[in-house]
Design a protein around this motif. Structure first.
Motif, PDB file in Angstrom:
ATOM      1  N   TYR A  55       0.816  -1.227   0.000  1.00 19.15           N
ATOM      2  CA  TYR A  55       0.000   0.000   0.000  1.00 19.15           C
ATOM      3  C   TYR A  55       0.846   1.272   0.000  1.00 19.15           C
ATOM      4  O   TYR A  55       0.311   2.367   0.058  1.00 19.15           O
ATOM      5  CB  TYR A  55      -0.943  -0.014   1.224  1.00 19.15           C
ATOM      6  CG  TYR A  55      -1.771  -1.278   1.257  1.00 19.15           C
ATOM      7  CD1 TYR A  55      -2.934  -1.379   0.495  1.00 19.15           C
ATOM      8  CD2 TYR A  55      -1.365  -2.384   1.998  1.00 19.15           C
ATOM      9  CE1 TYR A  55      -3.671  -2.548   0.485  1.00 19.15           C
ATOM     10  CE2 TYR A  55      -2.093  -3.562   1.998  1.00 19.15           C
ATOM     11  CZ  TYR A  55      -3.245  -3.639   1.240  1.00 19.15           C
ATOM     12  OH  TYR A  55      -3.967  -4.802   1.222  1.00 19.15           O
ATOM     13  N   ILE A 336      -2.816   4.422   6.211  1.00 22.00           N
ATOM     14  CA  ILE A 336      -4.261   4.297   6.003  1.00 22.00           C
ATOM     15  C   ILE A 336      -4.532   3.926   4.549  1.00 22.00           C
ATOM     16  O   ILE A 336      -4.032   4.564   3.631  1.00 22.00           O
ATOM     17  CB  ILE A 336      -4.982   5.628   6.349  1.00 22.00           C
ATOM     18  CG1 ILE A 336      -4.672   6.063   7.786  1.00 22.00           C
ATOM     19  CG2 ILE A 336      -6.494   5.493   6.106  1.00 22.00           C
ATOM     20  CD1 ILE A 336      -5.085   5.084   8.873  1.00 22.00           C
ATOM     21  N   THR A 337      -5.313   2.893   4.375  1.00 20.19           N
ATOM     22  CA  THR A 337      -5.768   2.528   3.036  1.00 20.19           C
ATOM     23  C   THR A 337      -7.275   2.328   3.104  1.00 20.19           C
ATOM     24  O   THR A 337      -7.924   2.799   4.043  1.00 20.19           O
ATOM     25  CB  THR A 337      -5.014   1.281   2.507  1.00 20.19           C
ATOM     26  OG1 THR A 337      -5.422   1.046   1.168  1.00 20.19           O
ATOM     27  CG2 THR A 337      -5.247   0.065   3.372  1.00 20.19           C
ATOM     28  N   ASP A 338      -7.829   1.680   2.129  1.00 21.54           N
ATOM     29  CA  ASP A 338      -9.270   1.522   2.107  1.00 21.54           C
ATOM     30  C   ASP A 338      -9.596   0.097   1.691  1.00 21.54           C
ATOM     31  O   ASP A 338      -8.785  -0.555   1.015  1.00 21.54           O
ATOM     32  CB  ASP A 338      -9.860   2.508   1.088  1.00 21.54           C
ATOM     33  CG  ASP A 338     -11.360   2.580   1.184  1.00 21.54           C
ATOM     34  OD1 ASP A 338     -11.855   3.338   2.037  1.00 21.54           O
ATOM     35  OD2 ASP A 338     -12.051   1.858   0.428  1.00 21.54           O
ATOM     36  N   VAL A 339     -10.758  -0.342   2.081  1.00 19.06           N
ATOM     37  CA  VAL A 339     -11.137  -1.720   1.745  1.00 19.06           C
ATOM     38  C   VAL A 339     -11.152  -1.924   0.231  1.00 19.06           C
ATOM     39  O   VAL A 339     -10.975  -3.040  -0.258  1.00 19.06           O
ATOM     40  CB  VAL A 339     -12.504  -2.075   2.405  1.00 19.06           C
ATOM     41  CG1 VAL A 339     -13.652  -1.359   1.708  1.00 19.06           C
ATOM     42  CG2 VAL A 339     -12.723  -3.586   2.434  1.00 19.06           C
ATOM     43  N   SER A 340     -11.335  -0.830  -0.519  1.00 15.49           N
ATOM     44  CA  SER A 340     -11.348  -0.969  -1.979  1.00 15.49           C
ATOM     45  C   SER A 340     -10.002  -1.485  -2.488  1.00 15.49           C
ATOM     46  O   SER A 340      -9.958  -2.270  -3.442  1.00 15.49           O
ATOM     47  CB  SER A 340     -11.695   0.364  -2.639  1.00 15.49           C
ATOM     48  OG  SER A 340     -10.746   1.344  -2.255  1.00 15.49           O
ATOM     49  N   GLU A 341      -8.906  -1.032  -1.868  1.00 13.60           N
ATOM     50  CA  GLU A 341      -7.592  -1.531  -2.269  1.00 13.60           C
ATOM     51  C   GLU A 341      -7.357  -2.944  -1.723  1.00 13.60           C
ATOM     52  O   GLU A 341      -6.841  -3.803  -2.423  1.00 13.60           O
ATOM     53  CB  GLU A 341      -6.488  -0.606  -1.734  1.00 13.60           C
ATOM     54  CG  GLU A 341      -6.435   0.729  -2.443  1.00 13.60           C
ATOM     55  CD  GLU A 341      -5.042   1.343  -2.457  1.00 13.60           C
ATOM     56  OE1 GLU A 341      -4.377   1.278  -1.418  1.00 13.60           O
ATOM     57  OE2 GLU A 341      -4.643   1.866  -3.498  1.00 13.60           O
ATOM     58  N   GLN A 343      -9.491  -5.213  -1.090  1.00  6.29           N
ATOM     59  CA  GLN A 343     -10.246  -6.257  -1.800  1.00  6.29           C
ATOM     60  C   GLN A 343      -9.628  -6.552  -3.174  1.00  6.29           C
ATOM     61  O   GLN A 343      -9.713  -7.662  -3.674  1.00  6.29           O
ATOM     62  CB  GLN A 343     -11.741  -5.911  -1.889  1.00  6.29           C
ATOM     63  CG  GLN A 343     -12.112  -4.645  -2.622  1.00  6.29           C
ATOM     64  CD  GLN A 343     -12.446  -4.864  -4.081  1.00  6.29           C
ATOM     65  OE1 GLN A 343     -12.668  -5.988  -4.509  1.00  6.29           O
ATOM     66  NE2 GLN A 343     -12.472  -3.781  -4.852  1.00  6.29           N
TER      67      GLN A 343
END
Lengths: 351, 80
Positions: A55, A336-341, A343
């Motif tokens: 990430y 910090i990342t997001d569930v979109s990445e 997944q």
């Protein structure tokens, strides 16, 4: 080949798990990116979806998951071939002990595909293995603590009788525990057996100052770079959380002796214990760059960048000086990342 | 006696041994003593120098300097 700063190299790097006991990948990439002699596109090779390097988009341009080392060489080769078709990889730098055997094995096939690497051969790789190190030291006149390989917990008592408590109980690949009693040794044996399999290494305990040495060999017996580091702060896993470059020729000479004896090709780390009477014992030799490798670049000997050059065919002259008193202090950072990445890497195996 | 050649010191009293990575800090008078120890100097000369400059009880200072020198020796900072 001589780099002029214009070539763009595609370099695949493993070891992106920049956690409390970090893999070296992120530090290797950081050092490579700082070298002005070439431009790079970094391909991360990951095993798990939560490896932080995946990430870090300013560090890694694109990541692909690869099969675990236990899957063997064919699945690994298939996956690298697949990635290579899309990315046209120039060089691969594996950074985990457990994967090195496979990468060394597939080296010729990778070379046929046009993918370079700069790794020791299997003989060199095995000679420094924990299980062979004592014999290696004896043969080449280097101090290594006595050890015994244990396949059954019932053999612990005999080893303890010969080596005396406290003992260091070590896993085949990673982890070590100091055992002061037979109960502690038994517990460590069982834990390490279930985690890393057999044999377990039981080693004589050496008390002293912990020094780590990062070194780079050209494969012909020459040491291109050697930087010793004293651990200033050690985590409960025994990892250096802070360290300082030091100037002591006994360490640099030791690393040179090791590289000459093995004709080591690539990066390695010597873990040394300096006893009170000044004897440097080699506790372990890791067959790849350590997680603190960026300190070598900060001290003026960019080992990862030099490895890239040698792997791509450039002759690199040995470094002669480095900055003494350069300190690294590791720190944690909540990326910090997001569930979109998450997944995407989890579902497709790439990001 | 003399400070080892490779030992780095600063005016602020910081001492760094590049061979081991050990570092120490001293107070201003310790720092001044270290600056004298960069050249070969014997114990009496050192005591005379400091006692002529500062209003200090000589007997007390002799005890303190012995303690300081012993710490430097224990930490392997002086030439053998």
């Amino acid at each position: 080949m001589k780099f002029n700063g214009k070539q763009k190299l595609v370099i695949a790097v493993t070891g992106l798990n920049a956690i409390d006991s970090p893999g070296p990948g992120v530090a290797v990439i950081r050092a490579i990116r700082e070298c002005p002699d070439f431009d790079v596109r970094i391909i991360g090779l990951s095993y798990e979806a939560l490896e932080p390097g995946i990430y870090m988009h300013d560090i890694v341009d694109k990541t692909y998951q690869i099969p675990y080392p236990s899957a063997g060489i064919e699945p690994l080769l298939d996956r690298i071939r697949d990635i290579h078709e899309r990315e046209n990889i120039d060089l691969v730098i594996p950074n985990f002990d457990a994967e090195l055997f496979n990468f060394i094995k597939i080296g010729p096939q990778l070379r046929n595909l046009g993918i370079h690497s700069f790794l020791p051969d299997l003989e060199q790789f095995e000679a420094r293995h924990k299980m062979e190190l004592y014999e290696f030291g004896k043969k080449h006149g280097m101090l290594v603590p006595a050890d015994r390989l244990i396949y059954h917990s019932s053999d612990l008592a005999k080893a303890a009788e010969e080596l005396q408590y406290p003992l260091v109980v070590k896993g085949k690949y990673y982890d070590a525990t100091i055992a002061y009693t037979s109960e502690q040794a038994q517990k460590a044996f069982n834990q390490l057996k279930s985690k890393w399999g057999l044999p377990i290494i039981v080693q004589e305990f050496i008390n002293g100052i912990e020094i780590n040495i990062a070194a780079l060999g050209d494969g012909e017996g020459n040491t291109i770079s050697v930087v010793p580091m004293r651990k200033l702060y050690i985590t409960d896993k025994g990892k250096a959380w802070a360290g300082i470059t030091i100037d002591d020729s006994s360490y640099t000479n030791l690393a040179r002796k090791f590289i000459k004896a093995t004709k080591w090709r690539g990066g390695c780390e010597l873990e040394v214990m300096q006893t009170k009477d000044g004897k440097p014992y080699i506790m372990e030799v890791n067959p790849r760059f350590p997680a603190w490798i960026y300190l070598t670049a900060a001290a003026g000997q960019n080992q990862p960048a030099s490895l890239v050059k040698m792997a791509m065919g450039e002759k690199v002259e040995p470094f002669t000086t480095y900055s003494v008193g350069k300190i690294f202090i590791r720190y944690s950072w909540d990326l910090i990342t997001d569930v979109s990445e998450f997944q995407i890497i989890s579902g497709t195996g790439e990001l | 006696m003399r400070l080892k050649k490779n030992i780095a010191t600063s005016e602020a009293g910081f001492i760094f041994n590049p061979g081991t990575g050990d570092s120490y800090s001293s107070n201003p008078i310790g720092s001044e003593i270290l600056s004298h120890l960069k050249e070969d100097i014997d114990r009496k000369e050192l005591i005379d120098l400091i006692c002529s400059k500062y209003d200090v009880d000589r007997i007390q200072f002799e005890k303190d300097i012995d303690d300081f020198i012993s710490q430097l020796t224990d930490n392997n900072l002086l030439d053998d």
